[in-house]
Design a protein around this motif. Structure first.
Motif, short mmCIF file in Angstrom:
data_model
loop_
_atom_site.label_atom_id
_atom_site.label_comp_id
_atom_site.label_asym_id
_atom_site.label_seq_id
_atom_site.Cartn_x
_atom_site.Cartn_y
_atom_site.Cartn_z
N CYS A 25 0.82 -1.22 0.00
CA CYS A 25 0.00 0.00 0.00
C CYS A 25 0.85 1.27 0.00
O CYS A 25 0.43 2.30 -0.51
CB CYS A 25 -0.95 0.01 1.19
N PHE A 26 2.05 1.20 0.57
CA PHE A 26 2.95 2.35 0.53
C PHE A 26 3.52 2.58 -0.87
O PHE A 26 4.18 3.59 -1.11
CB PHE A 26 4.10 2.18 1.52
N ASN A 27 3.31 1.64 -1.77
CA ASN A 27 3.89 1.74 -3.11
C ASN A 27 2.86 1.62 -4.23
O ASN A 27 3.21 1.39 -5.38
CB ASN A 27 4.94 0.64 -3.29
N THR A 28 1.58 1.77 -3.89
CA THR A 28 0.52 1.63 -4.88
C THR A 28 -0.04 3.01 -5.24
O THR A 28 -0.45 3.76 -4.36
CB THR A 28 -0.61 0.74 -4.34
N ALA A 29 -0.05 3.30 -6.54
CA ALA A 29 -0.59 4.58 -7.00
C ALA A 29 -2.07 4.67 -6.68
O ALA A 29 -2.75 3.66 -6.52
CB ALA A 29 -0.37 4.73 -8.51
N TYR A 30 -2.56 5.89 -6.57
CA TYR A 30 -3.98 6.11 -6.32
C TYR A 30 -4.48 7.23 -7.22
O TYR A 30 -3.71 7.95 -7.83
CB TYR A 30 -4.25 6.43 -4.84
N VAL A 31 -5.80 7.34 -7.31
CA VAL A 31 -6.44 8.36 -8.14
C VAL A 31 -6.90 9.49 -7.22
O VAL A 31 -7.60 9.25 -6.24
CB VAL A 31 -7.63 7.77 -8.92
N ASP A 32 -6.51 10.72 -7.55
CA ASP A 32 -6.92 11.87 -6.72
C ASP A 32 -8.30 12.37 -7.13
O ASP A 32 -8.98 11.77 -7.97
CB ASP A 32 -5.86 12.98 -6.76
N GLU A 33 -8.71 13.49 -6.52
CA GLU A 33 -10.05 14.04 -6.76
C GLU A 33 -10.26 14.45 -8.21
O GLU A 33 -11.39 14.46 -8.71
CB GLU A 33 -10.29 15.28 -5.87
N LYS A 34 -9.18 14.85 -8.89
CA LYS A 34 -9.29 15.30 -10.28
C LYS A 34 -9.27 14.14 -11.28
O LYS A 34 -9.42 14.36 -12.47
CB LYS A 34 -8.14 16.26 -10.60
N GLY A 35 -9.05 12.93 -10.78
CA GLY A 35 -8.99 11.77 -11.67
C GLY A 35 -7.60 11.44 -12.15
O GLY A 35 -7.45 10.59 -13.03
N ASP A 36 -6.59 12.12 -11.61
CA ASP A 36 -5.20 11.86 -12.01
C ASP A 36 -4.60 10.76 -11.16
O ASP A 36 -4.87 10.66 -9.96
CB ASP A 36 -4.35 13.13 -11.84
N TYR A 37 -3.76 9.93 -11.78
CA TYR A 37 -3.04 8.90 -11.04
C TYR A 37 -1.85 9.54 -10.34
O TYR A 37 -1.04 10.22 -10.97
CB TYR A 37 -2.55 7.79 -11.97
N ILE A 38 -1.73 9.33 -9.06
CA ILE A 38 -0.61 9.84 -8.28
C ILE A 38 0.40 8.71 -8.13
O ILE A 38 0.09 7.66 -7.56
CB ILE A 38 -1.07 10.33 -6.89
N THR A 39 1.61 8.93 -8.66
CA THR A 39 2.65 7.91 -8.61
C THR A 39 3.86 8.35 -7.79
O THR A 39 4.79 7.55 -7.62
CB THR A 39 3.12 7.54 -10.04
N ASP A 40 3.84 9.56 -7.28
CA ASP A 40 4.93 10.05 -6.44
C ASP A 40 4.88 9.31 -5.10
O ASP A 40 3.87 9.35 -4.39
CB ASP A 40 4.80 11.55 -6.22
N ARG A 41 5.98 8.62 -4.75
CA ARG A 41 5.97 7.77 -3.56
C ARG A 41 5.74 8.55 -2.28
O ARG A 41 5.10 8.05 -1.35
CB ARG A 41 7.27 6.99 -3.49
N LYS A 42 6.22 9.77 -2.20
CA LYS A 42 6.01 10.58 -0.99
C LYS A 42 4.53 10.91 -0.83
O LYS A 42 3.97 10.80 0.27
CB LYS A 42 6.86 11.85 -1.04
N LYS A 43 3.88 11.30 -1.93
CA LYS A 43 2.45 11.61 -1.88
C LYS A 43 1.62 10.36 -1.56
O LYS A 43 0.63 10.44 -0.83
CB LYS A 43 1.98 12.23 -3.20
N ILE A 44 2.04 9.23 -2.12
CA ILE A 44 1.33 7.97 -1.85
C ILE A 44 1.44 7.64 -0.36
O ILE A 44 0.45 7.30 0.28
CB ILE A 44 1.91 6.81 -2.70
N ALA A 45 2.64 7.75 0.19
CA ALA A 45 2.85 7.43 1.60
C ALA A 45 2.04 8.37 2.50
O ALA A 45 1.40 7.92 3.46
CB ALA A 45 4.34 7.51 1.94
N LEU A 46 2.05 9.65 2.20
CA LEU A 46 1.28 10.60 3.01
C LEU A 46 -0.21 10.32 2.94
O LEU A 46 -0.91 10.39 3.96
CB LEU A 46 1.58 12.03 2.58
#
Length: 72
Positions: A25-46
């Motif tokens: 889960c600390f390394n899995t991209a997610y989709v933000d409110e705008k529908g963009d995939y977030i792949t930055d590991r620091k943002k994913i961890a936070l």
């Protein structure tokens, strides 16, 4: 309280599986409110730390082993 060997093996496997899930889960991209995939590991961890991490962490505490150590 004593545990059978099969239960011990199964229990260790389950705890290892959930620990591995936390690491993934600390390394899995997610989709933000705008529908963009977030792949930055620091943002994913936070994001994970602000959300499901604490539920996952608490659920991975080996309460059965703690109780067995406290109540021999």
């Amino acid at each position: 309280m004593t545990f059978s060997y099969g239960f011990e093996v199964f229990n260790i496997f389950v705890y290892a599986f959930f620990f591995f899930d936390i690491a993934i889960c600390f390394n899995t991209a997610y989709v933000d409110e705008k529908g963009d995939y977030i792949t930055d590991r620091k943002k994913i961890a936070l994001d994970y730390l602000k959300g499901w991490f604490w539920i996952d962490f608490i659920s991975n505490i080996p309460l059965d082993y703690i109780m067995a150590a406290v109540n021999p």
